[in-house]
Design a protein around this motif. Sequence first.
Motif, mmCIF file in Angstrom:
data_model
loop_
_atom_site.group_PDB
_atom_site.id
_atom_site.type_symbol
_atom_site.label_atom_id
_atom_site.label_comp_id
_atom_site.label_asym_id
_atom_site.label_seq_id
_atom_site.Cartn_x
_atom_site.Cartn_y
_atom_site.Cartn_z
ATOM 1 N N GLN A 6 0.830 -1.203 0.000
ATOM 2 C CA GLN A 6 0.000 0.000 0.000
ATOM 3 C C GLN A 6 0.869 1.259 0.000
ATOM 4 O O GLN A 6 0.597 2.221 -0.721
ATOM 5 C CB GLN A 6 -0.934 0.007 1.202
ATOM 6 C CG GLN A 6 -1.892 1.166 1.208
ATOM 7 C CD GLN A 6 -2.809 1.140 2.416
ATOM 8 O OE1 GLN A 6 -2.441 0.635 3.476
ATOM 9 N NE2 GLN A 6 -3.996 1.690 2.255
ATOM 10 N N TYR A 63 -5.244 -4.817 -4.341
ATOM 11 C CA TYR A 63 -6.683 -5.061 -4.317
ATOM 12 C C TYR A 63 -7.013 -6.481 -3.857
ATOM 13 O O TYR A 63 -7.930 -6.696 -3.071
ATOM 14 C CB TYR A 63 -7.265 -4.808 -5.703
ATOM 15 C CG TYR A 63 -8.769 -4.882 -5.761
ATOM 16 C CD1 TYR A 63 -9.547 -3.845 -5.260
ATOM 17 C CD2 TYR A 63 -9.416 -5.973 -6.302
ATOM 18 C CE1 TYR A 63 -10.921 -3.898 -5.298
ATOM 19 C CE2 TYR A 63 -10.795 -6.037 -6.350
ATOM 20 C CZ TYR A 63 -11.540 -4.998 -5.851
ATOM 21 O OH TYR A 63 -12.906 -5.059 -5.886
ATOM 22 N N THR A 84 -12.907 3.401 -3.196
ATOM 23 C CA THR A 84 -11.671 2.611 -3.127
ATOM 24 C C THR A 84 -11.833 1.183 -3.618
ATOM 25 O O THR A 84 -10.870 0.582 -4.073
ATOM 26 C CB THR A 84 -11.120 2.588 -1.687
ATOM 27 O OG1 THR A 84 -12.118 2.084 -0.814
ATOM 28 C CG2 THR A 84 -10.672 3.971 -1.259
ATOM 29 N N HIS A 88 -12.256 3.564 -8.124
ATOM 30 C CA HIS A 88 -10.810 3.784 -8.308
ATOM 31 C C HIS A 88 -10.184 2.700 -9.192
ATOM 32 O O HIS A 88 -9.544 3.030 -10.193
ATOM 33 C CB HIS A 88 -10.128 3.880 -6.940
ATOM 34 C CG HIS A 88 -8.651 4.031 -6.980
ATOM 35 N ND1 HIS A 88 -8.022 5.229 -7.290
ATOM 36 C CD2 HIS A 88 -7.648 3.133 -6.768
ATOM 37 C CE1 HIS A 88 -6.715 5.049 -7.256
ATOM 38 N NE2 HIS A 88 -6.461 3.781 -6.944
ATOM 39 N N PRO A 135 -8.343 8.857 -4.426
ATOM 40 C CA PRO A 135 -9.004 9.129 -3.143
ATOM 41 C C PRO A 135 -8.279 10.270 -2.414
ATOM 42 O O PRO A 135 -7.423 10.043 -1.567
ATOM 43 C CB PRO A 135 -8.899 7.795 -2.394
ATOM 44 C CG PRO A 135 -7.796 7.049 -3.046
ATOM 45 C CD PRO A 135 -7.669 7.565 -4.443
#
Length: 141
Positions: A6, A63, A84, A88, A135
């Motif tokens: 991330q 993801y 999200t 996205h 985001p």
Amino acid sequence: MYTAIQTAHSIFAYIVLTLLVLAAINAITGLTSKRVFKDKDLRISLFALIVTHLQLLLGLLLYFISPLGLKSFGQMGDAALRLTSLEHPLINVIAIVLITIGWSKHKREESSNGKFKKIAIFYSLGLLLILSRIPWKLWFA
């Protein structure tokens, strides 16, 4: 592992946006000034293409290992979660497809003007789509 990917995805986003902006501006200025399409222009566009694809791979990996991942599909009433988990990824995949189409179409062009035009249109559209689905609240939190 999730937080490392991330973080990499978030940091790499700055590189992607910088190179996409650079490639789009380079193509637009090349188009308006009627410049000859040179190796430098090719490399800028190619690097932007490569980093967007790497970012896509990071995003897909993120993801599918996310704690929310596919479990959040039934909760589309929550706007932040929908952004999200659905908007996205979907819009950014479409943006990367557009960038890839622009790269492919520019290779078939004979004229410098045509090459710059294809890159300017498709990379700019891709960039706008990416910017629309970032985001922002998470970026500035």
